[in-house]
Enzyme design. Structure first.
Site, mmCIF file in Angstrom:
data_model
loop_
_atom_site.group_PDB
_atom_site.id
_atom_site.type_symbol
_atom_site.label_atom_id
_atom_site.label_comp_id
_atom_site.label_asym_id
_atom_site.label_seq_id
_atom_site.Cartn_x
_atom_site.Cartn_y
_atom_site.Cartn_z
ATOM 1 N N CYS A 85 0.835 -1.203 0.000
ATOM 2 C CA CYS A 85 0.000 0.000 0.000
ATOM 3 C C CYS A 85 0.868 1.250 0.000
ATOM 4 O O CYS A 85 1.838 1.336 0.756
ATOM 5 C CB CYS A 85 -0.917 0.026 1.226
ATOM 6 N N TYR B 36 -6.437 -6.921 -27.186
ATOM 7 C CA TYR B 36 -6.084 -7.397 -25.849
ATOM 8 C C TYR B 36 -7.388 -7.777 -25.137
ATOM 9 O O TYR B 36 -7.680 -7.325 -24.042
ATOM 10 C CB TYR B 36 -5.322 -6.337 -25.061
ATOM 11 N N ASP C 182 -7.165 -2.453 -24.612
ATOM 12 C CA ASP C 182 -6.978 -2.705 -23.185
ATOM 13 C C ASP C 182 -5.622 -3.374 -22.983
ATOM 14 O O ASP C 182 -5.532 -4.541 -22.591
ATOM 15 C CB ASP C 182 -8.112 -3.581 -22.650
ATOM 16 N N CYS D 264 -4.119 1.000 -17.412
ATOM 17 C CA CYS D 264 -3.787 0.839 -15.999
ATOM 18 C C CYS D 264 -2.540 1.622 -15.623
ATOM 19 O O CYS D 264 -2.146 1.622 -14.445
ATOM 20 C CB CYS D 264 -3.620 -0.633 -15.641
#
Length: 384
Positions: free
Chosen positions: A116, A247, A312, A339
């Site tokens: 994190c 993709y 993608d 992403c």
């Protein structure tokens, strides 16, 4: 949705005396891509000259566990005298930001679990930081000034309990652990507060998708639905239009494109993972599917015009060869699912070279407590 690969831990060649463990009091600057903020520390000019970099009075440090505007004590975790930049952790907060909170997880913090980046940040501020990163990458790499808002997605519990697929490192005696940031070193943990109480949610709008055990599927319970809705909003598919899904993974976007354009329209899905292609054929009967590297497939097949394209790609982006094959099909709209904001910005710049402009962008907080953010960009031809 193609499988995402994990980045290896990069080892930089030492350039002079190690500064690991050195501490500096700094005022933290802006957030940067990668889950850290930028700060500068004073450097002895004689040491810089000896390292061959000329006279510079400060050195950039990428600081984790800090917030913009804070005054902190940073401890260097990676870096030697000759490096262009160093990495460090904020080990003491001298003047905190109003957005700082106590991390909910006892294993989050300097020298602990590296999973994190933002547990010390209030959830609304996390999203503002991610928006700042997307905005900066588009400005720096694509020359665009874009308003960005990172949207919350249903399915987590105040940023926790959303990871439907979790991996631990097995330790002796049945214990389990997580790795430190930029390290193979493991610390023992009781549990990860990001881990969801249930497994992957593979139904979207009442459509169930077959996904292989261990195969790629978004880990946030609300992710797949949010991305499908954003892609359909971006493309506004019409009956009879042709669509190319690149993709394509197990056929998530292909399924809803097929429903929108109708059974007689041409929908082609291309995916590099043969196992995912087999599942796509099961999930989306009637769609033309092709297994192989996307760039290689587009160089030899499906060279007719397409009205719509979904991209993608994996974290590295589509890159020039694929982008140029896409624009060669002359789509009226492209929905790019990204992403990594830096890869998105680089590819947006390539699209612009060929007359395609960014005309819409949505960003989603699919990975709360981390620096990761998912974007859906719309690109269309002929817009200034």
């Amino acid at each position: 949705m193609t499988p995402r690969s994990r980045r290896p831990v990069r080892q930089r060649k030492p350039r002079g005396r190690s500064l690991v463990g050195q501490r500096y009091d700094v005022v933290v600057g802006a957030v940067a891509h990668g889950g850290h903020c930028v700060a500068r520390v004073p450097v002895d000019p004689s040491l810089v000259e000896e390292a061959g970099h000329g006279r510079h009075e400060t050195r950039v440090v990428f600081v984790r566990h800090a917030l913009p505007g804070e005054r902190v004590t940073v401890e260097i975790t990676e870096g030697t005298e000759g490096d262009r930049f160093w990495r460090g952790d904020a080990v003491a907060v001298l003047e905190p930001s109003p957005d700082r909170v106590t991390a909910p997880c006892p294993f989050a913090g300097p020298g602990l679990c590296g999973g994190c980046d933002f547990q010390h940040v209030a959830l609304p501020a996390q999203r503002r930081l991610k928006a700042d990163v997307v905005r900066e990458q588009l400005r720096r790499l694509a020359g665009l000034d874009v308003d960005v808002e990172v949207e919350a997605v249903p399915g987590d519990d105040e940023g926790l309990r959303w990871r439907t697929r979790q991996r631990y490192v097995s330790l002796p005696g049945g214990a389990r652990g997580m790795r430190k940031h930029h390290s193979h070193e493991v610390i023992e943990v009781d549990e990860c507060l990001l881990e969801a109480p249930t497994g992957p949610v593979t139904a979207v709008h009442d459509v169930q998708f077959d996904v292989a055990d261990g195969g790629f599927w978004q880990v946030h319970p609300g992710a797949a639905t949010a991305l499908v809705d954003a892609v359909l909003e971006a493309l506004a598919p019409q009956p009879g239009e042709s669509a190319l899904d690149l993709y394509a993974g197990v056929g998530l976007f292909s399924r809803f494109l097929r429903d929108a354009v109708g059974p007689d329209a041409r929908v082609v899905a291309v995916e590099g993972h043969a196992g995912a292609v087999r599942l796509a054929r099961r999930n989306v009967p009637g769609v033309v599917t092709s297994a192989g590297d996307v760039g290689d497939v587009l160089r030899t097949q499906y060279d007719e015009p397409f009205d719509l394209v979904v991209l993608d790609p994996p974290r590295a982006g589509a890159k020039r060869a694929v982008v140029e094959q896409v624009v060669d099909r002359r789509p009226r709209a492209v929905a790019y699912v990204a992403c990594d904001p830096a890869a998105l910005a680089r590819d947006v710049a390539i699209f612009a070279e060929h007359g395609y402009r960014l005309t819409g962008l949505r960003a989603f907080d699919l990975f709360p407590m981390t620096h990761h953010v998912e974007c859906v960009a719309r690109l269309e031809p002929g817009h200034a």
